[in-house]
Design a protein around this motif. Structure first.
Motif, mmCIF file in Angstrom:
data_model
loop_
_atom_site.group_PDB
_atom_site.id
_atom_site.type_symbol
_atom_site.label_atom_id
_atom_site.label_comp_id
_atom_site.label_asym_id
_atom_site.label_seq_id
_atom_site.Cartn_x
_atom_site.Cartn_y
_atom_site.Cartn_z
ATOM 1 N N LEU A 252 0.831 -1.443 -0.150
ATOM 2 C CA LEU A 252 -0.077 -0.066 -0.112
ATOM 3 C C LEU A 252 0.756 1.298 -0.066
ATOM 4 C CD1 LEU A 252 -2.904 -0.915 2.407
ATOM 5 C CD2 LEU A 252 -3.072 -0.676 0.144
ATOM 6 N N ASP A 253 1.790 1.295 0.707
ATOM 7 C CA ASP A 253 2.754 2.499 0.823
ATOM 8 C C ASP A 253 3.451 2.593 -0.450
ATOM 9 O OD1 ASP A 253 2.674 3.201 3.239
ATOM 10 O OD2 ASP A 253 4.267 1.904 4.288
ATOM 11 N N GLN A 254 3.883 1.733 -1.391
ATOM 12 C CA GLN A 254 4.216 1.660 -2.884
ATOM 13 C C GLN A 254 3.245 2.185 -3.475
ATOM 14 O OE1 GLN A 254 7.386 1.007 -3.582
ATOM 15 N NE2 GLN A 254 7.177 1.622 -5.675
ATOM 16 N N ASP A 255 1.967 1.495 -3.700
ATOM 17 C CA ASP A 255 0.874 2.063 -4.354
ATOM 18 C C ASP A 255 0.664 3.565 -3.857
ATOM 19 O OD1 ASP A 255 0.618 -0.390 -5.372
ATOM 20 O OD2 ASP A 255 -1.249 -0.956 -4.009
ATOM 21 N N LEU A 256 0.705 4.248 -2.884
ATOM 22 C CA LEU A 256 0.520 5.474 -2.533
ATOM 23 C C LEU A 256 1.595 6.387 -3.146
ATOM 24 C CD1 LEU A 256 -1.474 7.094 -0.830
ATOM 25 C CD2 LEU A 256 0.078 6.741 1.232
ATOM 26 N N LEU A 257 2.906 5.639 -2.970
ATOM 27 C CA LEU A 257 3.968 6.746 -3.731
ATOM 28 C C LEU A 257 3.851 6.608 -5.107
ATOM 29 C CD1 LEU A 257 6.757 7.714 -3.065
ATOM 30 C CD2 LEU A 257 7.731 5.591 -3.465
ATOM 31 N N GLN A 258 3.484 5.556 -5.696
ATOM 32 C CA GLN A 258 3.187 5.697 -7.293
ATOM 33 C C GLN A 258 2.191 6.318 -7.816
ATOM 34 O OE1 GLN A 258 5.142 4.129 -9.719
ATOM 35 N NE2 GLN A 258 6.514 3.333 -8.177
ATOM 36 N N THR A 259 0.902 6.351 -6.948
ATOM 37 C CA THR A 259 -0.235 7.415 -7.336
ATOM 38 C C THR A 259 0.399 8.727 -7.060
ATOM 39 O OG1 THR A 259 -1.591 5.608 -6.419
ATOM 40 C CG2 THR A 259 -2.537 7.604 -6.789
ATOM 41 N N ASN A 260 1.061 9.315 -6.083
ATOM 42 C CA ASN A 260 1.507 10.441 -5.695
ATOM 43 C C ASN A 260 2.382 10.831 -7.042
ATOM 44 O OD1 ASN A 260 0.468 11.780 -3.408
ATOM 45 N ND2 ASN A 260 1.097 10.013 -2.270
ATOM 46 N N LYS A 261 3.278 10.025 -7.287
ATOM 47 C CA LYS A 261 4.089 10.264 -8.574
ATOM 48 C C LYS A 261 3.311 10.411 -9.726
ATOM 49 C CE LYS A 261 8.221 8.538 -10.947
ATOM 50 N NZ LYS A 261 9.000 7.196 -11.163
ATOM 51 N N LYS A 262 2.411 9.854 -10.098
ATOM 52 C CA LYS A 262 1.529 9.981 -11.111
ATOM 53 C C LYS A 262 0.601 11.237 -11.276
ATOM 54 C CE LYS A 262 1.024 4.698 -12.453
ATOM 55 N NZ LYS A 262 -0.010 3.819 -12.315
ATOM 56 N N LYS A 263 0.270 11.565 -10.062
ATOM 57 C CA LYS A 263 -0.451 12.713 -9.848
ATOM 58 C C LYS A 263 0.331 13.910 -10.293
ATOM 59 C CE LYS A 263 -2.432 15.694 -6.480
ATOM 60 N NZ LYS A 263 -2.827 16.184 -5.024
ATOM 61 N N LYS A 264 1.493 13.888 -9.761
ATOM 62 C CA LYS A 264 2.523 14.868 -10.321
ATOM 63 C C LYS A 264 2.771 15.255 -11.440
ATOM 64 C CE LYS A 264 4.967 15.097 -5.473
ATOM 65 N NZ LYS A 264 6.174 14.865 -4.855
ATOM 66 N N GLU A 265 3.102 13.946 -12.182
ATOM 67 C CA GLU A 265 3.222 13.827 -13.833
ATOM 68 C C GLU A 265 1.889 14.455 -14.570
ATOM 69 O OE1 GLU A 265 4.315 9.702 -13.928
ATOM 70 O OE2 GLU A 265 6.303 10.040 -13.426
ATOM 71 N N ALA A 266 1.055 13.801 -13.895
ATOM 72 C CA ALA A 266 -0.454 14.336 -14.790
ATOM 73 C C ALA A 266 -0.371 15.896 -14.738
ATOM 74 C CB ALA A 266 -1.535 13.682 -14.088
ATOM 75 N N LEU A 267 -0.209 16.434 -13.338
ATOM 76 C CA LEU A 267 -0.455 17.903 -13.362
ATOM 77 C C LEU A 267 0.589 18.584 -14.287
ATOM 78 C CD1 LEU A 267 -1.180 18.074 -9.623
ATOM 79 C CD2 LEU A 267 -2.880 18.482 -11.661
ATOM 80 N N ALA A 268 1.774 17.936 -13.910
ATOM 81 C CA ALA A 268 2.836 18.660 -14.958
ATOM 82 C C ALA A 268 2.681 18.642 -16.266
ATOM 83 C CB ALA A 268 4.090 17.909 -14.738
ATOM 84 N N ALA A 269 2.144 17.248 -16.973
ATOM 85 C CA ALA A 269 1.763 17.234 -18.248
ATOM 86 C C ALA A 269 0.489 18.215 -18.571
ATOM 87 C CB ALA A 269 1.195 15.858 -18.759
ATOM 88 N N PHE A 270 -0.438 18.438 -17.584
ATOM 89 C CA PHE A 270 -1.385 19.446 -17.852
ATOM 90 C C PHE A 270 -0.977 20.737 -17.970
ATOM 91 C CE2 PHE A 270 -4.741 22.299 -16.298
ATOM 92 C CZ PHE A 270 -5.846 21.991 -17.216
ATOM 93 N N ASP A 271 -0.001 21.011 -17.073
ATOM 94 C CA ASP A 271 0.430 22.422 -17.141
ATOM 95 C C ASP A 271 1.378 22.874 -18.439
ATOM 96 O OD1 ASP A 271 -0.470 23.354 -14.675
ATOM 97 O OD2 ASP A 271 1.123 22.609 -13.641
ATOM 98 N N THR A 272 2.010 21.816 -18.960
ATOM 99 C CA THR A 272 2.843 21.945 -19.948
ATOM 100 C C THR A 272 2.291 21.712 -21.488
ATOM 101 O OG1 THR A 272 3.676 19.593 -19.836
ATOM 102 C CG2 THR A 272 5.071 21.525 -18.697
#
Length: 368
Positions: A252-272
């Protein structure tokens, strides 16, 4: 260089035409200025509306992406809390079991010692209340706990009770307090001494042996507490079989880490990327209207520039060819006709004389 005027009819015709043209040009200038301002306001309003739409849309879409990821993150965090709670519960159960197992012999010994006290007291006909902790705290005091119980009993019977009775009396007098204390000492002190004498004198050996057994029980309890404290402080959880919980928590910790990472990537892709696409789409849908307003504004600006140029040239031409003779104040249709009328009527031979006649009559209030 100004030339003498020989044809006043042509002069006044030209002057009146110049006045008309100037008035038309000024009206055209005013109309174009208003048109320019209107178009500028419309264009500014439209561009602001487009910018606001882009800002709202971008913000809403970005928040939607964040909410979607936050919802998944929240679910994972809830699962993680539940698994950790289950692990803690399982660990506590394991700790309790380990404490029970490691203190089993001491607990069993204490039960046997309590049985020995009961058997001893029955065999010697010692009253049952003598086996309690309160009796030994009051008559065979040992250790801080029993000293505390003795002190509390003294405070209750020889301070709280007499003071309570004294303050409950409607009329308080000092000798009342003295009598209450004397009665309290006689009653409670007498009961204390009587119980002590009646039990100690008859059963001293049994009571002392009971004291010894209770000391052993207390020593065992102290040892059991030390064992329990040591077990609770032990950070090694390997003995509690918590691996399945640890594996699930790690996943679950790994899933949480991956989801947070994907969130940052998705928001970065949205911004750019996505934000630019959304902005371009909104701009494209509003481009025809903005282009139309910009075109009309550019046309109005160009026309206004041409009109102002023509107005400047006409103004300078009028000043040089007509105002130089009549003066600026007479460059109106009514006054030009009045001057021309004076010359035709023979009241004036030239423009200067016509101006003098006009001013003279104006001072006298005579109609022109």
């Amino acid at each position: 260089m100004a030339l003498p005027i020989t044809d006043y009819t042509a002069f006044f015709a030209g002057a009146k035409q110049a006045v008309q043209e100037l008035e038309q040009l000024r009206e055209r200038e005013l109309c174009l200025e208003e048109s320019e301002k209107t178009l500028e306001d419309q264009l500014r309003t439209r561009e602001k509306a487009v910018a606001d739409t882009i800002a709202r849309t971008v913000k809403a879409r970005g928040e939607e992406i964040a909410r979607s990821y936050d919802a998944e993150i929240g679910k994972t965090e809830d699962q993680l809390k539940k698994v950790k709670a289950k692990r803690e519960k399982a660990r506590n159960q394991g700790v309790k079991g380990r404490i029970a197992e490691d203190t089993q012999s001491l607990s069993k010994e204490n039960e046997e010692l309590k049985g020995r006290i009961r058997t001893l007291f029955r065999a010697n006909h010692v009253p049952g209340y003598c086996a309690g902790g309160l009796y030994y705290s009051l008559y065979f005091t040992r250790g801080l706990k029993e000293m505390g119980i003795l002190l509390l009993a003294l405070l209750i019977f020889f301070l709280a009770v007499p003071c309570g009775i004294y303050f409950a009396v409607p009329e308080r007098k000092t000798w009342y307090l003295i009598l209450i204390y004397l009665a309290d000492i006689l009653i409670f002190g007498g009961v204390y001494v009587k119980i002590g004498n009646s039990t100690k004198m008859k059963h001293m050996d049994a009571l002392r042996e009971g004291r010894s057994i209770r000391n052993r029980i207390q020593a065992n309890k102290k040892q059991m507490k030390a064992i329990a404290r040591t077990i609770r402080r032990d950070k090694n959880d390997a003995v509690y079989n918590l691996e399945k919980f640890d594996d699930e928590i790690a996943q679950l910790d790994q899933d949480l880490l991956q989801t947070n990472k994907k969130k940052k990537e998705a928001l970065a892709a949205f911004d750019t990327v996505t934000k630019t696409i959304l902005s371009d789409e909104i701009m494209e849908s509003n481009k025809p209207e903005i282009d139309r307003l910009q075109g009309e504004l550019a046309k109005a600006v160009e026309e206004l520039k041409a009109v102002r140029t023509e107005l400047k040239e006409k103004t300078l031409y009028t000043a040089e060819n007509f105002e130089a003779y009549t003066g600026k104040e007479f460059m109106t249709m009514e006054r030009l006709e009045a001057l021309e009328g004076f010359i035709r009527a023979g009241e004036a031979r030239n423009i200067s004389e016509a101006v003098t006649v006009f001013k003279s009559r104006d001072r006298q209030g005579t109609p022109q």
